[in-house]
Design an enzyme around this catalytic site. Structure first.
Site, short mmCIF file in Angstrom:
data_model
loop_
_atom_site.label_atom_id
_atom_site.label_comp_id
_atom_site.label_asym_id
_atom_site.label_seq_id
_atom_site.Cartn_x
_atom_site.Cartn_y
_atom_site.Cartn_z
N THR A 122 -17.62 48.41 27.17
CA THR A 122 -16.44 49.26 27.38
C THR A 122 -16.85 50.52 28.14
O THR A 122 -17.99 50.93 28.06
CB THR A 122 -15.86 49.64 26.00
OG1 THR A 122 -15.54 48.44 25.32
CG2 THR A 122 -14.64 50.50 26.10
N GLY B 16 -17.06 49.77 20.98
CA GLY B 16 -16.56 48.83 19.98
C GLY B 16 -15.96 49.53 18.78
O GLY B 16 -15.13 50.44 18.91
N SER C 7 -7.51 46.33 19.20
CA SER C 7 -8.58 47.08 19.86
C SER C 7 -8.88 48.35 19.08
O SER C 7 -8.05 48.82 18.28
CB SER C 7 -8.15 47.45 21.28
OG SER C 7 -9.07 48.34 21.88
N SER C 8 -10.05 48.92 19.31
CA SER C 8 -10.39 50.24 18.78
C SER C 8 -10.40 51.31 19.86
O SER C 8 -10.70 52.48 19.57
CB SER C 8 -11.78 50.20 18.12
OG SER C 8 -11.77 49.36 16.99
N ASP D 212 -11.80 39.64 19.94
CA ASP D 212 -11.20 40.77 19.23
C ASP D 212 -10.06 40.34 18.32
O ASP D 212 -9.52 41.15 17.58
CB ASP D 212 -10.71 41.82 20.23
CG ASP D 212 -11.75 42.90 20.47
OD1 ASP D 212 -12.86 42.79 19.90
OD2 ASP D 212 -11.48 43.85 21.22
N ASN E 170 -15.14 43.75 26.98
CA ASN E 170 -15.55 43.53 25.59
C ASN E 170 -17.07 43.55 25.47
O ASN E 170 -17.67 44.61 25.61
CB ASN E 170 -14.94 42.27 25.00
CG ASN E 170 -14.99 42.29 23.47
OD1 ASN E 170 -14.86 43.35 22.86
ND2 ASN E 170 -15.19 41.15 22.85
#
Length: 565
Positions: free
Chosen positions: A376, A469, A447-448, A418, A396
């Site tokens: 990311t 992540g 997602s985070s 995910d 990812n």
């Protein structure tokens, strides 16, 4: 451009922040770009120098990252962005996250006995979700950009066509995905020299990607309905992937209301579901509430203990309730309500860590009562009018699915991981999930990613974000607290040591050499199981100081840089 970037890479290298003074932030009275790579920051700065605004610079920087950091983010992936309009004093957000193909099913990664098939959601064509980066960038540029579309794509085209010297970070990322990259002919052609891996300083030229970017500059729809789309769909079909021309043609980015809430004297806005970032950033801030942790100091055991316990609660709720709001009802208002935060804060024992097995997600009765009561990359840009973009995008895992669509140079994501591929089965980042995040056709995986914008009295105060992540939310949280509560400058706030807890596994990860022995011993004495970790996300931020100066900082843990106009 390359010569200046190499100089920056040499000059900006710093020892670990715990073993040296925190780096000085970049300062500018005008405008600024911060990203994970000097060449990408250069691309954005060039657009600002040409009179472009924050969106023009952000789009150029994002495309450039797709070239120079393919292992972390790219046009074969997706993401989220927040945009701050200084005139309207308004924050908006765009979801250009990847989506599950129409042929995806809830059990697609399980064997006949219902067990998860090892790495089936991580490696190869079946791990790929429908990419959204190109559609998202074009959508935000159409709404807010000022320079021609072709102009903002040009720096990335030049980097792909002319090449750039690969860094130690790039070489390390390739090494970690060596086997998968060598097993895919197009990936092998893109990221090796006739099967030999690049060494630090070698020039990487990506001719196929340059041609693809030229087609995108001429017609971005080519990615979804034209020649690029046909190439992606053909390669997918040839290798058992699920993404089809129909999937690509149906993709649309979505404007969503950001999740916003007050914290002390500021207003914090971040990405709403299908990101969990905004919900849990606000939830943790609410649990901290008016507790005077700033009087304890950022590294005091009491402050760190409260922070970890608040993280534990938030990630327990994440596992149960967060998912794509187009498919499931996500109790955003309830989880981010001050009343709920008070309930969870009152349950925290300040003398002992609570085992995660004893920390349950919010029960339905509590939510009902609250409802009735009411690998990311990240980049940050602020322009001369104080408009801002905070953008996080990804493929990812490192090098995504490890495959490149033949003839395009596009590295493809492994974003299907995910989803919760089965209840209780952790993903790449150790996160578990349930039915709310189960696989479904056309659904967006949870997602985070937490691009965030903080305002004070309506004016921009801070724009920030991070990769990493499951640690993204807590990284953004700690950088925000460092600025708002601990009065750190941008360089200090981004470089300061971090810790993280995500409910499961029940451990607190701490940065190597980040905290002194007395602090870690105090946490262990309260029952925290500590684990040393070196994989922290490459955060960055731009702060507007009280006298109106921009302070920008890229994480010294990475190779990015802040450049002011």
């Amino acid at each position: 451009m390359i010569k200046r970037a190499l100089l920056l890479l040499g000059l900006l290298w710093l020892p670990h922040p715990a073993s040296a003074a925190f780096p000085e932030p970049e300062r500018s009275e005008t405008a600024m770009v911060v990203s994970a790579h000097p060449l990408a920051s250069e691309a954005g700065l060039a657009l600002l120098e040409r009179g472009g605004n924050a969106v023009d610079a952000a789009v150029a920087t994002t495309f450039a990252i797709s070239v120079v950091e393919p292992f972390s983010a790219g046009i074969g992936g997706g993401g989220f962005l927040l945009h701050y309009d200084a005139d309207a004093q308004e924050v908006t957000s765009l979801d250009f996250r990847e989506r599950a193909p129409l042929a995806a099913t809830e059990t697609m990664y399980l064997d006949e006995s219902g067990e998860a098939i090892a790495r089936s959601s991580l490696d190869g064509y079946r791990a790929v979700a429908v990419p959204g980066t190109v559609a998202g960038l074009y959508e935000v540029h159409q709404r807010h950009g000022s320079l021609p579309w072709e102009t903002v794509v040009q720096p990335a085209i030049a980097l792909a066509r002319e090449g750039f010297p690969v860094s130690r970070r790039f070489v390390g990322a390739v090494e970690r995905r060596r086997e998968m990259l060598l097993s895919n002919d197009a990936a092998k052609a893109a990221f090796t020299q006739n099967g030999e891996f690049y060494e630090v300083g070698d020039t990487l030229v990506q001719r196929d990607l340059a041609v693809t970017l030229e087609r995108i500059a001429a017609d971005p729809e080519s990615f979804y309905t034209g020649e690029i789309a046909r190439a992606i769909a053909s390669d997918m079909a040839a290798h058992g992937g699920l993404v089809t021309l129909e999937d690509l043609a149906a993709y649309r980015p979505v404007w969503r209301d950001p999740v916003c809430g007050p914290f002390r004297q500021v207003r914090v806005c971040a990405m709403a579901p299908p990101s969990s970032g905004g919900v849990h950033l606000l939830q943790i801030l609410n649990i901290l509430g008016d507790t005077e942790i700033e009087s304890w100091g950022w590294h005091h055991p009491d402050a760190l203990h409260l922070l970890v316990e608040a993280m534990r609660v938030a990630y327990a709720d994440r596992a149960e309730y967060l998912g794509d709001p187009d498919f499931v009802e996500v109790p955003v208002a309830e989880l981010t309500s001050p009343e709920y935060a008070v309930l969870r804060r009152e349950a925290i024992d300040m003398e002992r860590a609570t085992p995660s097995s004893d920390v349950k997600p919010a029960d339905e009765e509590t939510l009902r009562r609250l409802r009735e009561s009411r690998d990311t990359s990240h980049l940050t840009v602020v322009d001369g009018d104080r408009n801002a973009v905070s953008l996080t995008f990804t493929v990812n895992g490192g090098f995504g699915a490890g495959v490149v669509a033949a003839g395009t140079g596009i590295l493809l994501n492994n974003e299907m991981d995910d989803f919760a591929i089965a209840p209780g089965v952790p993903n790449l980042y150790g996160l578990v999930g349930g039915e709310a995040n189960a696989i479904a056709a056309g659904k967006t995986p949870l997602s985070s990613m937490t691009p965030a914008i903080v305002t004070e009295n309506g004016q921009l105060r801070l724009a920030l974000g991070a990769p990493g992540g499951s640690t993204i939310i807590t990284t953004v949280l700690q950088v925000l607290l460092n600025v708002v509560l601990y009065d750190m400058d941008a360089g200090e706030a981004v470089a300061a040591p971090r810790l993280h807890h995500q409910w499961l596994p029940d451990r607190t990860i701490v940065e190597r050499w980040g905290f002194d022995a007395a602090t870690t011993e105090a946490l262990e004495n309260r029952g925290h199981e500590l684990a040393v970790w070196d994989g922290w996300g490459n955060a960055n931020a731009i702060v507007v100081t009280t006298d109106g100066i921009l302070e920008g900082a890229a994480d010294p843990r990475g190779e990015g840089t802040a450049l002011g106009l």
